[in-house]
Design an enzyme around this catalytic site. Sequence first.
Site, mmCIF file in Angstrom:
data_model
loop_
_atom_site.group_PDB
_atom_site.id
_atom_site.type_symbol
_atom_site.label_atom_id
_atom_site.label_comp_id
_atom_site.label_asym_id
_atom_site.label_seq_id
_atom_site.Cartn_x
_atom_site.Cartn_y
_atom_site.Cartn_z
ATOM 1 N N GLU A 1 0.795 -1.234 0.000
ATOM 2 C CA GLU A 1 0.000 0.000 0.000
ATOM 3 C C GLU A 1 0.826 1.282 0.000
ATOM 4 O O GLU A 1 0.448 2.256 0.658
ATOM 5 C CB GLU A 1 -0.959 -0.020 1.205
ATOM 6 C CG GLU A 1 -1.907 -1.206 1.157
ATOM 7 C CD GLU A 1 -2.753 -1.372 2.412
ATOM 8 O OE1 GLU A 1 -3.914 -1.760 2.270
ATOM 9 O OE2 GLU A 1 -2.256 -1.139 3.530
HETATM 10 C C1 TNX Z 1 -4.521 -4.276 4.631
HETATM 11 S S1 TNX Z 1 -2.843 -6.603 4.245
HETATM 12 C C2 TNX Z 1 -3.266 -3.994 5.126
HETATM 13 C C3 TNX Z 1 -3.127 -3.521 6.508
HETATM 14 C C4 TNX Z 1 -4.447 -3.379 7.193
HETATM 15 C C5 TNX Z 1 -5.333 -4.546 6.817
HETATM 16 C C6 TNX Z 1 -6.634 -4.571 7.530
HETATM 17 C C7 TNX Z 1 -1.766 -5.545 4.143
HETATM 18 C C8 TNX Z 1 -0.494 -5.990 3.671
HETATM 19 N N1 TNX Z 1 -2.091 -4.274 4.471
HETATM 20 O O1 TNX Z 1 -2.430 -2.292 6.525
HETATM 21 O O2 TNX Z 1 -4.221 -3.354 8.567
HETATM 22 O O3 TNX Z 1 -5.579 -4.482 5.431
HETATM 23 O O4 TNX Z 1 -7.318 -5.762 7.286
#
Ligand code: TNX
Length: 554
Positions: free
Chosen positions: A347
Site C-alpha cells: 500500500e
Molecule cells: C490491509 S494486508 C493492510 C493492513 C491493514 C489490513 C486490515 C496488508 C499488507 N495491508 O495495513 O491493517 O488491510 O485488514
Amino acid sequence: MSTTPSPSPTAVPAPLSAGEPDAATLARAAEQTAVTVLTAATPHRLADVVPAPQQVQPDPTADWVLPAEAVIVVSADPAALAVAEHLAGLLRPATGYPLPVTDAAGPGMVGDIALVLDEADLGAEGYRLDIAADGVRLTAVTATGLFHGVQTLRQLLPAAIESPTPVAAHWALPGGTITDAPRFPHRGAMLDVARHFFAVEDVLRVIDHLARYKLNHLHLHLTDDQGWRIAVDSWPRLTTVGGATEVGGGPGGHYTKADYVRIVSYAAARHITVVPEIDLPGHTNAALVAYPELAPDKIAPPPYTGTEVGFSYVDPADERTYDFIADVLGEVAALTPGPWLHIGGDEAFKVPGEVYTGFVERVQRIVADLGKTVVGWHQLAPAAHLDGRVLQWWGTNGEDPTTVDAVRRGARLIVSPGNHAYLDMKYAPDTPIGHDWAGLIDVRKAYDWDPGTHVAGVPAEAVLGVEAPLWTESVTSLADIELLLLPRLPAIAELGWSSRATHGWADFRDRLAGQGPRWTTAGITFHRAPDIPWATTPAIPTQRDTPQTDTAAH
Ligand code: TNX
C-alpha cells in the site's frame, strides 16, 4: 464422529490397571488440593488431534494412564532435555505429580514417558508417538519434532490437563501409534503490534497458542503509521516519539531491545522463529513524525491515530533514507536469530511504480548484505529477484500475473489470502470487533481452501506455507486477540501442517470442538462459533455440580 468425552460426575471409575492411581489416592489428592474429582477414565480417541496427524493407528488394548510416580526420560541432548522440561511444565500444574526429568543415553532407554532422539525417517519436524500399555515413547530426529509430539500428547490427555491447579483424575491416554510430519515448512501467524501496542506478556501468550497448533513462525508487524514499536539505538526518537501513539489516541508503547530478545527467546524455546517486519516505504507516518528528514517534504506530519492506509512514505530520493533503513534493519537483524527480515512493501500508493521498484531493490540488497532473507507482501513482486526471496500473498481473488511471474523468477510464496486467512475479518455481521473488507470469515471459510493450489499459476512446490495475519485496528486487548484467533488459528494451522488426504470439514469440526473445553479450562477466550459442536459439559465440573462426597464413597 468424536466429541470430547464428557466427564460423568456420577460414573464409577473403570477398573484400574497397575500403575494407575487407586480410589484412595484420588480421594487423598482431592482432599489435599481441595479440587474436583473427575471420574471419567475413557481416553480421547487417538485421532482427536488438531492439526490432524498424518497417520493414526489406534490400539484400544494399549490405553495407558499416567501414574503419579511417572518419570520422564529423555535423550542426553540439551535441546531435547528442554523439551522434556517443557512437557513436565505442561503436565505438573493439573496433575500435581512431580514428574522428574532425567536424561539417559542409548535407544533402549526406559521411562514412563520417553523422549528419544533417533535417526528415524521422520523429517526435520516429524515425530512418532507410541502409546502402549507400559508407557509413552516419543521419537523424533530433532528436538523440534519432539516438541511437536509433546503438543500431540498434551491434546490426547483429558481437557482437565489444562487446569492451572491440581485436579484428581485418571490421566488416560489412548493406545496406539501416531506418525506425523508437516505438509509445509512455514506455518505462521502475524500480530500487528503497531496499530495497538500489546505488552510482552500478551505476545508470549500468543506464542503459546501458536505452539499448541504446531505453528513455527511468529511474524511481528512492528511499525506502521500509528506507532513504531521496536527500539533502535541509532534513531532513538523512533520509539520516544514514534512509539507514543496508537489507533484511537491511546498511549502506544514500544519494546526495548531486552523485551524483543525476551519474545524471540520465548518463541525459540517453543521452536518458533520470529519474523520482524519493518514496513517500507509506506505505512511510515510514525517514523516521519519522529524524523521529518525522512519525509519527502522534510516536514513532520501530525501523529496519526486513525485507520486509513496508503498516505505516508519515506523519501525514496534521499540517500539519508537508505542510511536510516540500513541502521534500522541492521539493529533488528542483530537481535533476530531467524533468517527472515520482512520489509512490508504494501500500500505505498503515493510512490510511482518505477520509483517503488528501485526502492525495493535497494532495500532487498540491504537485507541480503545483512545475511538475511527478504520477505515482503506480494506488492514486492515486480522488483528484481534475489536469492531466496519470499512473497506473502494477501490478495482475495487468487490471481495475480505479477506474483506468478516473480515465482517463475524464483520467489517462493507464503499464502495469507485476505478472504480466508485474515484473522481480523469478522466471523459474522454481529462480531463485535474486526473488519469485513475481505468478507466475513467463519470457521469453515478459514478452513476450506488449499494453500497448495490457491494462487492460480503458482505450483505447490513454490508454496513455502501459510500464515494467518491479525491486524489490530479494532483489537485493543488480549481477550480481543484471542476472540479473533480462536477457533480460526487451528484451522489455518491444519492447512499448513496436515496432508491434504486428511482434509475434511466434518471431521475437523468435531476435532476442533474438542479444543473448546481445553481453552475454557486454561482461561483462554474464544469465539463460540455456531458451526462447531462445542461440548456442553465443562472439562472440570464446577464445585456445585460435583458430588465429591459421592465419588469418595464409591
Ligand atoms: C490491509 S494486508 C493492510 C493492513 C491493514 C489490513 C486490515 C496488508 C499488507 N495491508 O495495513 O491493517 O488491510 O485488514
